[in-house]
Write a protein that holds these residues in place. Structure first.
Motif, PDB file in Angstrom:
ATOM      1  N   MET A   1       1.327 -11.007  20.253  1.00  0.00           N
ATOM      2  CA  MET A   1       2.197 -11.002  18.940  1.00  0.00           C
ATOM      3  C   MET A   1       1.182 -10.020  18.033  1.00  0.00           C
ATOM      4  SD  MET A   1       2.666 -14.309  16.566  1.00  0.00           S
ATOM      5  CE  MET A   1       0.907 -14.647  16.358  1.00  0.00           C
ATOM      6  N   ALA A   2       2.028  -9.273  17.182  1.00  0.00           N
ATOM      7  CA  ALA A   2       1.126  -8.427  16.445  1.00  0.00           C
ATOM      8  C   ALA A   2       0.594  -9.140  15.401  1.00  0.00           C
ATOM      9  CB  ALA A   2       2.396  -7.359  15.704  1.00  0.00           C
ATOM     10  N   LYS A   3      -0.713  -8.693  14.745  1.00  0.00           N
ATOM     11  CA  LYS A   3      -1.215  -9.399  13.705  1.00  0.00           C
ATOM     12  C   LYS A   3      -0.776  -8.849  12.402  1.00  0.00           C
ATOM     13  CE  LYS A   3      -5.765  -9.248  11.386  1.00  0.00           C
ATOM     14  NZ  LYS A   3      -7.026  -8.549  11.579  1.00  0.00           N
ATOM     15  N   PRO A   4      -0.278 -10.072  11.642  1.00  0.00           N
ATOM     16  CA  PRO A   4       0.423 -10.050  10.479  1.00  0.00           C
ATOM     17  C   PRO A   4      -0.211  -9.219   9.326  1.00  0.00           C
ATOM     18  CG  PRO A   4      -0.356 -12.125  10.587  1.00  0.00           C
ATOM     19  CD  PRO A   4      -0.325 -11.348  11.920  1.00  0.00           C
ATOM     20  N   LYS A   5       0.546  -8.169   8.796  1.00  0.00           N
ATOM     21  CA  LYS A   5      -0.068  -7.288   7.571  1.00  0.00           C
ATOM     22  C   LYS A   5      -0.129  -8.079   6.236  1.00  0.00           C
ATOM     23  CE  LYS A   5       0.984  -3.139  10.036  1.00  0.00           C
ATOM     24  NZ  LYS A   5       1.598  -1.824  10.014  1.00  0.00           N
ATOM     25  N   LYS A   6      -1.320  -7.968   5.562  1.00  0.00           N
ATOM     26  CA  LYS A   6      -1.277  -8.381   4.308  1.00  0.00           C
ATOM     27  C   LYS A   6      -0.872  -7.589   3.174  1.00  0.00           C
ATOM     28  CE  LYS A   6      -5.010 -11.959   5.346  1.00  0.00           C
ATOM     29  NZ  LYS A   6      -6.392 -12.066   4.940  1.00  0.00           N
ATOM     30  N   ARG A   7      -0.057  -7.943   2.168  1.00  0.00           N
ATOM     31  CA  ARG A   7       0.080  -7.141   1.030  1.00  0.00           C
ATOM     32  C   ARG A   7      -0.029  -8.123  -0.212  1.00  0.00           C
ATOM     33  NH1 ARG A   7       6.556  -6.455   1.015  1.00  0.00           N
ATOM     34  NH2 ARG A   7       7.264  -8.422   1.216  1.00  0.00           N
ATOM     35  N   TYR A   8      -0.055  -7.454  -1.327  1.00  0.00           N
ATOM     36  CA  TYR A   8      -0.343  -8.207  -2.684  1.00  0.00           C
ATOM     37  C   TYR A   8       0.883  -7.709  -3.635  1.00  0.00           C
ATOM     38  CZ  TYR A   8      -4.805  -9.093  -0.616  1.00  0.00           C
ATOM     39  OH  TYR A   8      -5.786  -9.604   0.145  1.00  0.00           O
ATOM     40  N   VAL A   9       1.582  -8.664  -4.014  1.00  0.00           N
ATOM     41  CA  VAL A   9       2.757  -8.417  -4.907  1.00  0.00           C
ATOM     42  C   VAL A   9       2.550  -8.843  -6.162  1.00  0.00           C
ATOM     43  CG1 VAL A   9       5.366  -9.122  -5.241  1.00  0.00           C
ATOM     44  CG2 VAL A   9       4.345  -8.833  -2.945  1.00  0.00           C
ATOM     45  N   CYS A  10       2.928  -8.139  -7.104  1.00  0.00           N
ATOM     46  CA  CYS A  10       2.831  -8.548  -8.601  1.00  0.00           C
ATOM     47  C   CYS A  10       3.522  -9.542  -9.118  1.00  0.00           C
ATOM     48  CB  CYS A  10       2.743  -7.130  -9.545  1.00  0.00           C
ATOM     49  SG  CYS A  10       2.643  -7.515 -11.230  1.00  0.00           S
ATOM     50  N   SER A  11       3.434 -10.707  -9.695  1.00  0.00           N
ATOM     51  CA  SER A  11       4.227 -11.559 -10.132  1.00  0.00           C
ATOM     52  C   SER A  11       5.110 -11.342 -11.317  1.00  0.00           C
ATOM     53  CB  SER A  11       3.660 -12.986 -10.353  1.00  0.00           C
ATOM     54  OG  SER A  11       2.451 -12.818 -11.131  1.00  0.00           O
ATOM     55  N   GLU A  12       4.602 -10.335 -12.017  1.00  0.00           N
ATOM     56  CA  GLU A  12       5.221  -9.946 -13.203  1.00  0.00           C
ATOM     57  C   GLU A  12       6.466  -8.746 -13.023  1.00  0.00           C
ATOM     58  OE1 GLU A  12       3.598 -12.556 -15.629  1.00  0.00           O
ATOM     59  OE2 GLU A  12       5.009 -10.840 -16.374  1.00  0.00           O
ATOM     60  N   CYS A  13       6.207  -7.625 -12.314  1.00  0.00           N
ATOM     61  CA  CYS A  13       6.750  -6.470 -11.962  1.00  0.00           C
ATOM     62  C   CYS A  13       7.574  -6.400 -10.479  1.00  0.00           C
ATOM     63  CB  CYS A  13       6.453  -5.213 -12.484  1.00  0.00           C
ATOM     64  SG  CYS A  13       4.875  -4.837 -11.416  1.00  0.00           S
ATOM     65  N   GLY A  14       6.882  -7.165  -9.869  1.00  0.00           N
ATOM     66  CA  GLY A  14       7.244  -7.201  -8.271  1.00  0.00           C
ATOM     67  C   GLY A  14       6.854  -5.892  -7.467  1.00  0.00           C
ATOM     68  N   GLY A  15       5.609  -5.149  -8.165  1.00  0.00           N
ATOM     69  CA  GLY A  15       5.022  -3.870  -7.378  1.00  0.00           C
ATOM     70  C   GLY A  15       4.173  -4.399  -6.417  1.00  0.00           C
ATOM     71  N   VAL A  16       3.937  -3.609  -5.181  1.00  0.00           N
ATOM     72  CA  VAL A  16       3.343  -3.997  -4.148  1.00  0.00           C
ATOM     73  C   VAL A  16       2.099  -3.151  -3.851  1.00  0.00           C
ATOM     74  CG1 VAL A  16       3.654  -4.217  -1.450  1.00  0.00           C
ATOM     75  CG2 VAL A  16       5.457  -4.405  -2.861  1.00  0.00           C
ATOM     76  N   SER A  17       0.988  -3.757  -3.652  1.00  0.00           N
ATOM     77  CA  SER A  17      -0.306  -3.084  -3.359  1.00  0.00           C
ATOM     78  C   SER A  17      -0.776  -3.413  -1.888  1.00  0.00           C
ATOM     79  CB  SER A  17      -1.277  -3.411  -4.423  1.00  0.00           C
ATOM     80  OG  SER A  17      -2.616  -2.604  -4.210  1.00  0.00           O
ATOM     81  N   VAL A  34      -0.372 -11.138  -6.112  1.00  0.00           N
ATOM     82  CA  VAL A  34      -0.758 -12.599  -5.285  1.00  0.00           C
ATOM     83  C   VAL A  34      -0.603 -11.977  -3.758  1.00  0.00           C
ATOM     84  CG1 VAL A  34       0.297 -14.812  -4.843  1.00  0.00           C
ATOM     85  CG2 VAL A  34       0.373 -13.990  -7.247  1.00  0.00           C
ATOM     86  N   GLU A  35      -1.373 -12.635  -3.107  1.00  0.00           N
ATOM     87  CA  GLU A  35      -1.311 -12.261  -1.510  1.00  0.00           C
ATOM     88  C   GLU A  35      -0.004 -12.701  -1.128  1.00  0.00           C
ATOM     89  OE1 GLU A  35      -3.647 -13.063   2.630  1.00  0.00           O
ATOM     90  OE2 GLU A  35      -4.743 -13.492   0.589  1.00  0.00           O
ATOM     91  N   GLU A  36       0.539 -12.090  -0.342  1.00  0.00           N
ATOM     92  CA  GLU A  36       1.712 -12.379   0.486  1.00  0.00           C
ATOM     93  C   GLU A  36       1.709 -11.744   1.926  1.00  0.00           C
ATOM     94  OE1 GLU A  36       5.670 -12.198  -1.369  1.00  0.00           O
ATOM     95  OE2 GLU A  36       6.023 -10.585   0.088  1.00  0.00           O
ATOM     96  N   VAL A  37       1.904 -12.605   2.950  1.00  0.00           N
ATOM     97  CA  VAL A  37       1.779 -12.526   4.083  1.00  0.00           C
ATOM     98  C   VAL A  37       3.156 -11.687   4.624  1.00  0.00           C
ATOM     99  CG1 VAL A  37       1.609 -13.067   6.773  1.00  0.00           C
ATOM    100  CG2 VAL A  37       0.342 -13.947   4.811  1.00  0.00           C
ATOM    101  N   GLU A  39       6.372 -10.115   6.960  1.00  0.00           N
ATOM    102  CA  GLU A  39       7.028 -10.794   7.969  1.00  0.00           C
ATOM    103  C   GLU A  39       6.774 -10.378   9.279  1.00  0.00           C
ATOM    104  OE1 GLU A  39      11.891 -11.418   9.113  1.00  0.00           O
ATOM    105  OE2 GLU A  39      11.244 -10.301   7.410  1.00  0.00           O
ATOM    106  N   THR A  40       6.427 -11.543  10.074  1.00  0.00           N
ATOM    107  CA  THR A  40       5.959 -11.248  11.554  1.00  0.00           C
ATOM    108  C   THR A  40       7.283 -11.751  12.496  1.00  0.00           C
ATOM    109  OG1 THR A  40       3.707 -11.186  10.917  1.00  0.00           O
ATOM    110  CG2 THR A  40       4.390 -11.124  13.383  1.00  0.00           C
ATOM    111  N   LYS A  41       7.491 -10.958  13.441  1.00  0.00           N
ATOM    112  CA  LYS A  41       8.572 -11.372  14.317  1.00  0.00           C
ATOM    113  C   LYS A  41       8.036 -11.924  15.470  1.00  0.00           C
ATOM    114  CE  LYS A  41      11.810  -7.507  13.246  1.00  0.00           C
ATOM    115  NZ  LYS A  41      12.857  -6.298  13.906  1.00  0.00           N
ATOM    116  N   PHE A  42       8.528 -13.242  15.688  1.00  0.00           N
ATOM    117  CA  PHE A  42       7.917 -13.939  16.964  1.00  0.00           C
ATOM    118  C   PHE A  42       8.909 -14.467  17.614  1.00  0.00           C
ATOM    119  CE2 PHE A  42       6.318 -18.051  18.492  1.00  0.00           C
ATOM    120  CZ  PHE A  42       5.571 -17.799  19.225  1.00  0.00           C
TER     121      PHE A  42
END
Length: 455
Positions: A1-17, A34-37, A39-42
């Motif tokens: 199973m592939a390791k899930p990639k972490k990303r950070y989403v802004c709660s105000e504008c929805g920007g992704v970092s 805010v950290e958001e994991v 989607e990982t296909k399983f």
């Protein structure tokens, strides 16, 4: 199973970092990422609609071409391997720096090449000129082996794929190899595992014997992932003290032979020399009987080796804490034996320093050495030498009983060949015809009586 990639989403504008930071780079708001994991296909089950290769089962008694071992030209090396190298096998050899791993392999490779075998020696630690200097010192410069200095697994396999597969492939060392399929520096866990897997797969497919040299950690275990020892067929350890002349090649795992077989070598100015009878090496210098010295017939795999156990007792005049120093044996087992001798026999070691040494730098793990250690301790305490032609074997329990030992007849046979005439140990049946005068004892009290009453 592939390791899930972490990303950070802004709660105000929805920007992704891709990494967290205090200020959103898009809307410049603070503390909104805010950290958001991702989607990982399983899938709980494999999708078999795409097809797959059908596995062909075979009978256990199906005819198979026998694997013919190839001798290395070094009888002690062949003995440790179980009779020689097996085609298509993978061997992992570990040992401390400077112990002689590269020297041993270069000598074996040169002899196989001189006998007509195709040998490839690849070093990731030394230049080819440095290896030629060692070969000249060992007197094997005229050997027709192929030599290279490389660290890229892709380059090595590409080069080997252009010609006939060698009979023996030596890679020194696996910690220096690098696979471009994996990120990371050479020597990391992922690099060692990936490089070893590719090299072992080549050896299995082409039927050549692969020898991987491995570094060791400060506690003596092979560095890198533990799975590396599971991947190979044979794991060997080259042991010994650099201050001592002897070296022991010990087999720790062998899918094609007995485990714990050893080969004994002596380091000389012209390389490693084989020691056909190691008992004479570890018993040298015993011209006269000395108090605190006992001989024990150890078993390494199927080989009996006679070693000398030395004990020294020093009485303390002051109230200082007595010291216990052990070289070549388990210090915990020495503490247990001292407790048994004090509790069951009334001997006092509490006000004395105890020093125990296994001669020649040999390391004992055989529990049958208990009786020999006890005999050496009692002899040193009473300052009464044991008979020079006697040996001692047996395991001691906490109750003071002497327990049976394995391979008793083999141990006694080796002692008889070296001129020993007396032996003391547990009750033993099936000793066969032997000129040894064997004295069976049942308890440690009988041992003390026999040592104190020795001539």
């Amino acid at each position: 199973m592939a390791k899930p990639k972490k990303r950070y989403v802004c709660s105000e504008c929805g920007g992704v970092s891709t990494r967290w930071q205090g200020q959103c780079p898009d809307c410049s708001e603070w503390n909104t990422l805010v950290e958001e994991v991702g989607e990982t296909k399983f899938a709980a089950r494999h999708d078999l609609s795409g097809g797959g290769r059908t596995i062909q089962f075979e009978a256990l008694d199906a005819p198979t071409a026998p694997l013919v071992r190839q001798t290395t030209g070094l009888a002690e090396f062949d003995r440790a391997l179980g009779g020689g190298i097996v085609p298509g096998s993978a061997i992992l050899m570990g040992g401390e720096p400077g112990i002689g791993k590269s020297t041993l392999l270069l000598q074996a490779a040169a002899r196989i090449a001189k006998a007509g075998g195709e040998v490839v020696y690849i070093s990731g630690e030394e230049a080819t000129g440095q290896i030629r200097m060692r070969a000249a010192r060992l007197g094997v410069s005229d050997s027709p082996l192929r030599l290279a200095s490389a660290t890229s697994v892709r380059d090595i396999l590409t080069t080997l794929g252009h010609g006939t597969p060698p009979q023996l492939l030596i890679v020194d060392s696996i910690q220096t190899m690098h696979s471009d399929q994996i990120e990371g520096a050479p020597g990391t866990v992922s690099q060692v595992r990936a490089s070893a897997f590719e090299l072992i797969r080549y050896a299995k497919e082409q039927g050549c014997c692969l020898v991987l040299v491995g570094h060791v950690t400060k506690d003596g275990s092979i560095a890198g992932p533990r799975v590396l020892e599971h991947m190979v067929d044979t794991v060997m350890s080259f042991e010994g003290e650099r201050s001592h002349q002897y070296r022991i090649l010990r087999c720790l795992k062998n899918r094609f032979g007995a485990v714990d077989e050893i080969g004994v070598f002596a380091m000389e100015s012209e390389g490693l020399a084989e020691v056909a009878n190691p008992s004479t090496l570890f018993l040298s210098g015993r011209e006269e009987a000395i108090a605190g010295s006992a001989v024990f017939p150890a078993i390494e795999g199927t080989r009996p080796v006679l070693v000398e156990i030395q004990a020294l007792i020093v009485r303390l005049q002051s109230g200082a804490t007595p010291r216990r120093a052990v070289v070549g044996w388990d210090s915990g087992r020495l503490a247990m034996l001292l407790a048994v001798l004090e509790s069951r026999c009334g001997l006092s070691f509490s006000t004395a320093e105890v020093y125990l040494n296994v001669a020649g730098g040999y390391r004992l793990t055989d529990p049958a050495a208990d009786l020999a250690v006890a005999a050496a301790l009692v002899s040193a305490l009473a300052d009464k030498p044991l008979a020079a032609d006697s040996l001692w074997l047996g395991e001691l329990s906490l109750s003071g009983d002497v327990r049976p030992v394995a391979h008793g007849a083999l141990r006694l046979k080796e002692a008889e060949k070296l001129g020993f005439r007396r032996a003391t140990g547990p009750e033993m049946s099936g000793r066969g015809k032997s000129a040894l005068a064997y004295g069976a004892i049942a308890s440690v009290n009988a041992l003390v009586d026999r040592v104190l009453g020795a001539a």
